[in-house]
Design an enzyme around this catalytic site. Sequence first.
Site, mmCIF file in Angstrom:
data_model
loop_
_atom_site.group_PDB
_atom_site.id
_atom_site.type_symbol
_atom_site.label_atom_id
_atom_site.label_comp_id
_atom_site.label_asym_id
_atom_site.label_seq_id
_atom_site.Cartn_x
_atom_site.Cartn_y
_atom_site.Cartn_z
ATOM 1 N N TYR A 171 5.580 10.339 -4.987
ATOM 2 C CA TYR A 171 6.109 11.674 -4.694
ATOM 3 C C TYR A 171 7.055 12.170 -5.787
ATOM 4 C CZ TYR A 171 4.381 11.068 0.099
ATOM 5 O OH TYR A 171 3.600 10.866 1.210
ATOM 6 N N LYS A 221 -0.217 -2.638 -1.655
ATOM 7 C CA LYS A 221 -1.655 -2.663 -1.962
ATOM 8 C C LYS A 221 -1.799 -3.473 -3.248
ATOM 9 C CE LYS A 221 -5.898 -1.200 -1.158
ATOM 10 N NZ LYS A 221 -6.692 -1.761 -0.064
ATOM 11 N N ASP A 254 -3.879 -1.039 4.176
ATOM 12 C CA ASP A 254 -5.042 -0.704 5.014
ATOM 13 C C ASP A 254 -5.089 -1.608 6.246
ATOM 14 O OD1 ASP A 254 -5.389 -2.641 3.069
ATOM 15 O OD2 ASP A 254 -7.519 -2.272 2.777
ATOM 16 N N ASP A 278 5.380 6.981 4.674
ATOM 17 C CA ASP A 278 5.135 8.312 5.223
ATOM 18 C C ASP A 278 4.001 8.238 6.248
ATOM 19 O OD1 ASP A 278 4.965 11.015 5.620
ATOM 20 O OD2 ASP A 278 4.420 11.532 3.570
ATOM 21 N N ASP A 282 4.339 7.640 10.723
ATOM 22 C CA ASP A 282 3.720 8.602 11.645
ATOM 23 C C ASP A 282 2.784 7.888 12.611
ATOM 24 O OD1 ASP A 282 4.946 10.897 10.802
ATOM 25 O OD2 ASP A 282 3.088 11.978 10.374
#
Length: 397
Positions: A171, A221, A254, A278, A282
């Site tokens: 970001y 990852k 994942d 992020d 959620d």
Amino acid sequence: MRAAIVIGMALGAEAFSARRAPMTMKTAAKSSYKITLLPGDGIGPEITQATVGVLDALSKKTGVTFEFDEADIGGIAVDNHNDPFPAETLAKCQSADSVLLACIGGYKWDNNPRELRPESGLLKMRGSMGLFANLRPAKVIPQLIEASTLKPEVLEGVDIMVVRELTGDVYFGKPKGIEERNGERVGFDNMIYSESEIVRISKVAFDVAKARGSKVVSIDKANVLDVSQLWREVVTTTQQEYAPDVELSHMYVDNAAMQLIRWPKQFDTIVCGNIFGDILSDEASMLVGSLGMLPSASLGDPSSPGVFEPCHGSAPDIAGEDKANPLAMILSAAMMLKYDLSQPELSDMLEEAVESVLDSGIRTPDIAAEGQTPVGCKEMGEAVAKAIEKMPAPVTA
Ligand code: NAD
């Protein structure tokens, strides 16, 4: 019942004060506080009004006063100042004891250039206020277990704290942009973390975990990304040096997305970078049933104000219809009282008021079960305020 009330705020508060205590420069409890309100867009003004009503009731009950000042952020700030986080908003935030933010965004600004998009205001705020740690609890609320789309046996006892790094990653990484290459446009961003950024957020996570179940799962990852390889290595060495008593494991993002739905009880504290956090925070939120119930804290240096805000967005689909659930913002105010204003008793009163309202069956549409007649945002706020009015004044106030 007290312990049942959601949201893990009690645990979160203890956890974070454990980290902040040695470095804290917060003043002791005061009798009056300056709060900067950032109502933002969409349902923001409605939920802010409901929250101010509740804080006013708390003030009447306890004698502790709140002086509110408002400033623009997000779409409204673009409209009024051509800047989603104008300098005067930053100044008002920095001069306050704490900041209560509602939410930003909306269809109107969706096609604006990036620097004039509401979301850019959030990023600018986090960067300029040094808010590097975001704590998002996801603790299942017994009163609302039926509101979740998952089976009760999967959800019972779920109590997760997601610690998300907030000021780095893809970001903020540079270079980024869209440009012409070989006759076509390409878009690119830079996923980047420095060792010091990883150490800083890892320490927060380990401190949080120490006051909970002493188990951290670090998300990355690393099978594909170099930045994740560094992340994994630095989190591991930080654990060895800083928190050898905390159990650390690593999980690919994942797999984490899958495990959160399959068996969420396996998680205690999760630490992740900005973009993975992020998304996963959620996802974890939905275990609890509704985004409308979830508070969060964004914290930086203990000497500067934190920002307390619901996890949800501006819900433009229901804005202005008095259908929004204000509890996430009211509970964010409870976190603010505990973390920033040294008023844990008042924070407890707020949480207890919310709990008693839920116990009495009052629900906004997003959390109403079959057969329950929902109330509006205003009425929910008034119900919490009334619950405070009925409480005895705290001895310490
Ligand atoms: P959203 O969180 O606004 O809404 C998702 C769904 O949840 C919608 O159906 C909405 O009605 C519902 N919902 C959200 N909060 C609720 C509440 N308090 N009470 C009842 N229902 C609620 O997410 P979105 O639709 O993806 O995004 C809408 C806008 O919000 C976009 O512009 C987005 O960029 C912005 N956004 C802002 C923030 C923030 O302010 N921190 C976070 C996420 C999204």
